[in-house]
Design an enzyme around this catalytic site. Structure first.
Site, PDB file in Angstrom:
ATOM      1  CB  SER A  97       9.022  -9.437   4.337  1.00 29.74           C
ATOM      2  OG  SER A  97       9.546  -8.331   3.657  1.00 29.74           O
ATOM      3  CE1 TYR A 145       5.133  -6.503   7.899  1.00 30.52           C
ATOM      4  CE2 TYR A 145       7.032  -5.798   6.604  1.00 30.52           C
ATOM      5  CZ  TYR A 145       5.929  -6.610   6.763  1.00 30.52           C
ATOM      6  OH  TYR A 145       5.623  -7.533   5.800  1.00 30.52           O
ATOM      7  CE  LYS A 178       5.680 -10.208   8.075  1.00 22.75           C
ATOM      8  NZ  LYS A 178       4.561 -11.115   8.214  1.00 22.75           N
TER       9      LYS A 178
HETATM   10  P1  NAD Z   1      -3.362  -7.833   4.393  1.00 25.52           P
HETATM   11  O1  NAD Z   1      -3.360  -6.754   5.412  1.00 25.52           O
HETATM   12  O2  NAD Z   1      -4.169  -7.640   3.157  1.00 25.52           O
HETATM   13  O3  NAD Z   1      -3.771  -9.228   5.045  1.00 25.52           O
HETATM   14  C1  NAD Z   1      -3.453  -9.558   6.371  1.00 25.52           C
HETATM   15  C2  NAD Z   1      -4.734 -10.008   7.058  1.00 25.52           C
HETATM   16  O4  NAD Z   1      -4.437 -10.364   8.411  1.00 25.52           O
HETATM   17  C3  NAD Z   1      -5.813  -8.931   7.100  1.00 25.52           C
HETATM   18  O5  NAD Z   1      -7.002  -9.467   6.558  1.00 25.52           O
HETATM   19  C4  NAD Z   1      -5.964  -8.601   8.585  1.00 25.52           C
HETATM   20  O6  NAD Z   1      -7.280  -8.255   8.917  1.00 25.52           O
HETATM   21  C5  NAD Z   1      -5.493  -9.895   9.228  1.00 25.52           C
HETATM   22  N1  NAD Z   1      -4.961  -9.743  10.598  1.00 25.52           N
HETATM   23  C6  NAD Z   1      -3.997  -8.889  11.024  1.00 25.52           C
HETATM   24  N2  NAD Z   1      -3.758  -9.069  12.321  1.00 25.52           N
HETATM   25  C7  NAD Z   1      -4.581 -10.067  12.744  1.00 25.52           C
HETATM   26  C8  NAD Z   1      -4.808 -10.714  13.993  1.00 25.52           C
HETATM   27  N3  NAD Z   1      -4.155 -10.340  15.092  1.00 25.52           N
HETATM   28  N4  NAD Z   1      -5.724 -11.690  14.056  1.00 25.52           N
HETATM   29  C9  NAD Z   1      -6.417 -12.070  12.958  1.00 25.52           C
HETATM   30  N5  NAD Z   1      -6.243 -11.510  11.752  1.00 25.52           N
HETATM   31  C10 NAD Z   1      -5.338 -10.508  11.647  1.00 25.52           C
HETATM   32  O7  NAD Z   1      -1.820  -8.087   4.006  1.00 25.52           O
HETATM   33  P2  NAD Z   1      -1.196  -8.963   2.842  1.00 25.52           P
HETATM   34  O8  NAD Z   1      -0.538  -8.018   1.893  1.00 25.52           O
HETATM   35  O9  NAD Z   1      -2.162  -9.941   2.342  1.00 25.52           O
HETATM   36  O10 NAD Z   1      -0.037  -9.681   3.642  1.00 25.52           O
HETATM   37  C11 NAD Z   1      -0.161 -10.988   4.150  1.00 25.52           C
HETATM   38  C12 NAD Z   1       1.108 -11.354   4.892  1.00 25.52           C
HETATM   39  O11 NAD Z   1       2.213 -11.248   4.007  1.00 25.52           O
HETATM   40  C13 NAD Z   1       1.426 -10.422   6.070  1.00 25.52           C
HETATM   41  O12 NAD Z   1       1.954 -11.184   7.112  1.00 25.52           O
HETATM   42  C14 NAD Z   1       2.470  -9.484   5.507  1.00 25.52           C
HETATM   43  O13 NAD Z   1       3.312  -8.973   6.500  1.00 25.52           O
HETATM   44  C15 NAD Z   1       3.220 -10.414   4.575  1.00 25.52           C
HETATM   45  N6  NAD Z   1       3.936  -9.699   3.513  1.00 25.52           N
HETATM   46  C16 NAD Z   1       3.221  -8.841   2.712  1.00 25.52           C
HETATM   47  C17 NAD Z   1       3.909  -8.119   1.723  1.00 25.52           C
HETATM   48  C18 NAD Z   1       3.170  -7.139   0.841  1.00 25.52           C
HETATM   49  O14 NAD Z   1       3.817  -6.285   0.231  1.00 25.52           O
HETATM   50  N7  NAD Z   1       1.849  -7.197   0.718  1.00 25.52           N
HETATM   51  C19 NAD Z   1       5.280  -8.309   1.542  1.00 25.52           C
HETATM   52  C20 NAD Z   1       5.951  -9.210   2.365  1.00 25.52           C
HETATM   53  C21 NAD Z   1       5.262  -9.900   3.347  1.00 25.52           C
HETATM   54  C1  UD1 Z   2       8.721  -1.727   1.863  1.00 20.69           C
HETATM   55  C2  UD1 Z   2       9.283  -1.753   3.265  1.00 20.69           C
HETATM   56  C3  UD1 Z   2       9.639  -3.186   3.642  1.00 20.69           C
HETATM   57  C4  UD1 Z   2       8.428  -4.114   3.459  1.00 20.69           C
HETATM   58  C5  UD1 Z   2       7.908  -3.988   2.030  1.00 20.69           C
HETATM   59  C6  UD1 Z   2       6.648  -4.810   1.800  1.00 20.69           C
HETATM   60  C7  UD1 Z   2      10.307   0.415   3.762  1.00 20.69           C
HETATM   61  C8  UD1 Z   2      11.577   1.143   4.001  1.00 20.69           C
HETATM   62  N1  UD1 Z   2      10.424  -0.861   3.380  1.00 20.69           N
HETATM   63  O1  UD1 Z   2       9.674  -2.205   0.969  1.00 20.69           O
HETATM   64  O2  UD1 Z   2      10.071  -3.221   4.983  1.00 20.69           O
HETATM   65  O3  UD1 Z   2       8.790  -5.452   3.688  1.00 20.69           O
HETATM   66  O4  UD1 Z   2       7.595  -2.602   1.760  1.00 20.69           O
HETATM   67  O5  UD1 Z   2       5.611  -4.378   2.621  1.00 20.69           O
HETATM   68  O6  UD1 Z   2       9.225   0.964   3.928  1.00 20.69           O
HETATM   69  N2  UD1 Z   2       8.194   4.299  -3.639  1.00 20.69           N
HETATM   70  C9  UD1 Z   2       8.040   5.585  -4.122  1.00 20.69           C
HETATM   71  N3  UD1 Z   2       6.960   6.275  -3.687  1.00 20.69           N
HETATM   72  C10 UD1 Z   2       6.023   5.768  -2.827  1.00 20.69           C
HETATM   73  C11 UD1 Z   2       6.186   4.432  -2.369  1.00 20.69           C
HETATM   74  C12 UD1 Z   2       7.283   3.740  -2.790  1.00 20.69           C
HETATM   75  O7  UD1 Z   2       8.857   6.083  -4.883  1.00 20.69           O
HETATM   76  O8  UD1 Z   2       5.074   6.476  -2.478  1.00 20.69           O
HETATM   77  C13 UD1 Z   2       9.358   3.515  -4.112  1.00 20.69           C
HETATM   78  C14 UD1 Z   2      10.292   3.065  -2.997  1.00 20.69           C
HETATM   79  O9  UD1 Z   2      11.270   4.038  -2.760  1.00 20.69           O
HETATM   80  C15 UD1 Z   2      10.870   1.774  -3.584  1.00 20.69           C
HETATM   81  C16 UD1 Z   2       9.722   1.223  -4.439  1.00 20.69           C
HETATM   82  O10 UD1 Z   2       8.856   2.322  -4.700  1.00 20.69           O
HETATM   83  O11 UD1 Z   2      11.945   2.053  -4.452  1.00 20.69           O
HETATM   84  C17 UD1 Z   2       8.916   0.129  -3.729  1.00 20.69           C
HETATM   85  O12 UD1 Z   2       8.499   0.611  -2.458  1.00 20.69           O
HETATM   86  P1  UD1 Z   2       7.545  -0.253  -1.482  1.00 20.69           P
HETATM   87  O13 UD1 Z   2       6.363  -0.711  -2.262  1.00 20.69           O
HETATM   88  O14 UD1 Z   2       7.304   0.572  -0.265  1.00 20.69           O
HETATM   89  O15 UD1 Z   2       8.391  -1.559  -1.141  1.00 20.69           O
HETATM   90  P2  UD1 Z   2       9.863  -1.717  -0.506  1.00 20.69           P
HETATM   91  O16 UD1 Z   2      10.588  -0.436  -0.489  1.00 20.69           O
HETATM   92  O17 UD1 Z   2      10.502  -2.837  -1.222  1.00 20.69           O
END
Ligand code: NAD
Ligand code: UD1
Length: 332
Positions: A125, A151, A155
């Site tokens: 991330s 979290y 990462k």
């Molecule tokens: P998600 O929660 O939809 O998918 C993650 C999946 O992993 C889920 O299906 C969950 O059941 C499974 N899981 C969790 N722990 C597990 C375990 N111990 N054993 C087996 N399965 C397990 O999330 P996503 O949005 O698809 O994210 C996927 C990856 O990308 C994650 O590692 C997340 O941290 C990373 N990521 C997501 C975002 C975002 O905003 N969605 C941003 C940056 C990084």
């Molecule tokens: C957040 C996490 C980051 C994580 C990323 C993806 C925090 C401080 N950071 O980042 O660690 O990697 O999600 O999972 O939580 N916002 C609102 N109202 C809301 C939600 C969000 O105004 O209810 C705003 C936030 O202030 C930000 C933007 O929307 O400006 C995006 O927020 P979000 O989707 O939570 O992502 P990040 O802040 O980038």
């Protein structure tokens, strides 16, 4: 044909990536404990792609069961999406996050090592960069300083573990993909972000507000030094993000490769609200509240490295993401 094990493959990003992988004819097994996703995702994948991945309901923390999965098939690559991602919960229950995300990854790497699997793609991330003095983040910047929640720490720690493993084994190949803010869903509207947990990210909250499950969106601050005062992020369509994974596995080589996956363009919270209102044709109730602890004013990717080395770039816009989100919401 190459066989890929996709951990977290029934989740939001993993399932979208499987669709793109199937376009390239990979054989896929999914490993997921279904903590934050539903088994019905497999039916939806089949409807979209005409193919159905093998499925193991296994927790990465259960090393014995994990080992059995690796004993059953010879995998060429592991794509590692599985992890917990609720930032707020990670502050309240840090050990749960370290055990699941870091402990689970160590188990996975041990099994890979034992069974001679040398390639992994890891979902990292942009949060690993912490706060820097420019809004545009590139891969040459330092990581690990100023991360504001457990979290994000998990990462960073996993990235370091992958680098150490690569140091110890010259045949090990890892790609670390640093996602910016994934939004949207497959245009069929069949798959989407459907978390079992309480979302704290902007887009899933907007979706819940539009369905009346949350009365209004809280905009976390309108006094940032940005043109409209709200926070700016780099929202990447999940289909573009998924395509980035396919591009990455095709360029793997020994050692660790690191890429930002983002659009390079920032969008403010107010702009996101307007884009959603335009796509839905309805007003989105919101109120401005105080800033959220740990939030940055502005953050977007420098995607130049991925564009150059992976021959990949984003093609879809926030407007596309909003349109596809509406298709998904109208399908529910
Ligand atoms: P998600 O929660 O939809 O998918 C993650 C999946 O992993 C889920 O299906 C969950 O059941 C499974 N899981 C969790 N722990 C597990 C375990 N111990 N054993 C087996 N399965 C397990 O999330 P996503 O949005 O698809 O994210 C996927 C990856 O990308 C994650 O590692 C997340 O941290 C990373 N990521 C997501 C975002 C975002 O905003 N969605 C941003 C940056 C990084
Ligand atoms: C957040 C996490 C980051 C994580 C990323 C993806 C925090 C401080 N950071 O980042 O660690 O990697 O999600 O999972 O939580 N916002 C609102 N109202 C809301 C939600 C969000 O105004 O209810 C705003 C936030 O202030 C930000 C933007 O929307 O400006 C995006 O927020 P979000 O989707 O939570 O992502 P990040 O802040 O980038």
């Amino acid at each position: 044909m190459k066989r890929i094990l996709v951990t977290g493959g029934t989740g939001y990003i993993g399932s979208h990536t499987i669709i793109e992988l199937y376009k390239r004819d990979y054989e896929i097994d999914v490993l997921d404990n279904l903590y934050n996703s539903k088994i019905t995702v497999l039916d939806k994948l089949e409807k979209i792609t005409d193919k159905r991945p093998g499925f193991y309901q296994v927790d990465l923390c259960d090393k014995e069961k994990l080992d059995k999965v690796f004993a059953e098939h010879e995998y060429d690559i592991v794509m590692h999406f599985a992890g917990l991602k609720a930032v707020g919960e990670s502050v309240e229950q840090p050990l749960k996050y370290y055990e699941n995300n870091v402990g689970g990854t160590v188990n996975l790497l041990e099994c890979m090592q034992k069974h001679g699997v040398k390639k992994i793609v890891f979902s990292s991330s942009a949060t690993v960069y912490g706060e820097q003095d420019t809004p545009k983040y590139d891969e040459s910047m330092s990581t690990g300083m100023g991360i504001t929640n457990p979290y994000g720490e998990t990462k960073h720690v996993i990235e370091e573990i992958l680098k150490d493993v690569a140091e110890s084994d010259p045949e090990f190949e890892a790609v670390i993909l640093r996602y910016f803010n994934p939004v949207g869903n497959h245009p069929s509207g069949l798959l989407g972000e459907d978390p079992n947990d309480i979302p704290n990210n902007l887009m899933p909250i907007i979706m819940k507000v539009s369905r009346g499950e949350i009365p209004e969106l809280s905009v976390y601050g309108d006094d940032y030094p940005t043109p409209d005062g709200s926070g700016i992020r780099d929202y990447i369509h999940v289909v573009d993000l998924a395509r980035g994974h396919v591009a990455a596995i095709e360029k793997m080589k020994p050692g660790v490769l690191i890429y930002n996956l983002g659009t390079g363009k920032g969008t403010s919270v107010f702009e996101m609200i307007k884009a959603f209102e335009k796509a839905s044709g309805r007003k989105l109730p919101y109120k401005v509240v105080g800033r959220r602890a740990g939030d940055l004013a502005e953050m977007y990717a420098d995607p130049a490295k991925a564009e150059k080395e992976l021959d990949w770039k984003t093609e879809l816009t926030v407007e596309d993401a909003m349109r596809d989100t509406m298709t998904y919401l109208n399908n529910l």
